[in-house]
Design an enzyme around this catalytic site. Structure first.
Site, short mmCIF file in Angstrom:
data_model
loop_
_atom_site.label_atom_id
_atom_site.label_comp_id
_atom_site.label_asym_id
_atom_site.label_seq_id
_atom_site.Cartn_x
_atom_site.Cartn_y
_atom_site.Cartn_z
N THR A 208 10.80 5.88 -31.03
CA THR A 208 10.61 5.83 -29.59
C THR A 208 9.27 5.20 -29.28
O THR A 208 8.38 5.15 -30.12
CB THR A 208 10.58 7.23 -28.97
OG1 THR A 208 9.78 8.07 -29.78
CG2 THR A 208 11.93 7.82 -28.83
N ASP A 239 17.08 12.49 -28.58
CA ASP A 239 16.40 13.23 -27.52
C ASP A 239 15.79 12.35 -26.45
O ASP A 239 15.52 12.83 -25.35
CB ASP A 239 15.30 14.12 -28.12
CG ASP A 239 14.19 13.30 -28.76
OD1 ASP A 239 14.50 12.52 -29.69
OD2 ASP A 239 13.03 13.41 -28.34
#
Length: 350
Positions: A208, A239
């Protein structure tokens, strides 16, 4: 006498409490097995320069009076275009040889949020997430529906090959060989395979990029964008686009962006858990981050593997914290009137 003592203690407390910055910003570019022995000096310099650019971009927005949301989006758009990071161009590949992109953003002032998952043609997933937040009745859109919405908002579309990088393709090939899975055909539109054998450092990271910003009006925003994990299958989503797991923001309390093995971060509800500890337990940003990352590390899956990754956090006054249980996390911080801080390795600040 008691009244005088109370006044004295109050005066001392006010002296000890540092003034809040006018604005601040904290950025991450992924966490994972990032070690000095595996990261060449040239690549390390590139990452440090990229993190410095992120601070310059976001700090510039905030210094000009821009909103925390604008700063978050501007920085993540820049990182989505940088092939160093596992987001946008440079994202990892699925087992089918595709780039499937996820992102989320949250406004701490209203706790409005937007997220997207499984994009394959929208150049900037973070902008799609913001459009979902501001221009739709929904919070999360996925797949072709998310893509259609992005097109309806005139967000830039690209051919899937735009996201291709040789580095990530080689990582996919290695991953599939290790797992005895077939290697798909090279994507249409990708450049020809280099004739010379190329080697890349073992910089396995959990994919990320993320930003949390605090603006001059006291508003906090957080955002996260990812390509997911190398070799993911069956439309797996981690997530990063899950509000409360990978991203959360609440004015006066905190903002969080996470990076790690998404399955564990979802199960622990990492981003919201950190904010809840700060709001209800009175924990500092650092204590809350440390405690929740420890919980992630103590959580195992069916095969016995433990969760790993990291977080960046801002508290309600713009103070920052970060925590990780990996050997490294690309991370940086800047506040009004301060010097930029850029770190890679876990032991760099010791």
């Amino acid at each position: 006498m008691a009244a005088l003592l109370t006044l004295f203690l109050s005066a001392c407390a006010s002296v000890v409490e540092p003034p809040a910055p006018r604005w601040s910003i904290v950025v991450h570019g992924g966490a994972g097995v990032i070690e000095r022995t595996n990261l060449t000096p040239e690549l390390e310099a590139q990452y440090r320069a990229a993190m410095q650019r992120a601070l310059t971009t976001g700090g510039g927005v905030l210094e000009r009076g821009g909103s925390s949301l604008d700063a978050v989006e501007a920085v993540i758009r820049e990182m989505e275009d940088d092939p160093l990071f596992n987001a946008g161009r440079g994202a990892v590949f699925t087992a089918e040889g595709k780039n499937e992109l996820d992102a989320s953003i949250m406004d701490g002032r209203t706790r409005a949020a937007g997220s997207v998952a499984g994009l394959t043609r929208t150049r900037h997933p973070i902008s799609a997430a913001r459009a979902v937040m501001e221009r739709s009745r929904h919070v999360m859109l996925i797949g072709e529906g998310a893509e259609a919405f992005a097109r309806s908002q005139d967000l830039e579309q690209v051919e899937p090959s735009y996201f291709f990088t040789e580095r990530r393709w080689r990582q996919l090939e290695e991953n599939l060989r290790r797992n005895n899975l077939p290697i798909p055909q090279r994507p249409a539109g990708a450049p020809p395979a280099p004739r010379a054998e190329l080697t890349y450092p073992d910089d396995h990271q959990f994919g990320t990029v993320g930003v949390v910003a605090f603006d001059a009006a006291g508003n906090i925003a957080a955002g996260t964008s990812t390509g997911g994990t190398t070799g993911k299958r069956w439309g797996r989503v981690g997530d990063a686009p899950i509000i409360g797991a990978g991203t959360y923001a609440q004015n006066g309390v905190c903002g969080v962006s996470a990076t790690g093995t998404g399955e564990f971060f979802i199960r622990v509800g990492v981003a919201r858990a950190i904010c809840a500890r700060m709001e209800f337990n009175g924990e500092s940003a650092q204590a809350a981050a440390d405690n929740v990352i420890a919980e992630v590390g103590a959580t195992t899956n069916a095969s016995g593997a433990a969760g790993d990754g990291g977080v960046i956090v801002l508290d309600g006054r713009g103070g920052h914290a970060w925590a990780m249980n990996t050997s490294g996390m690309y991370r940086a911080f800047l506040q009004d009137g301060g010097e930029p801080e850029v770190y890679i390795f876990a032991d760099e600040e010791e």
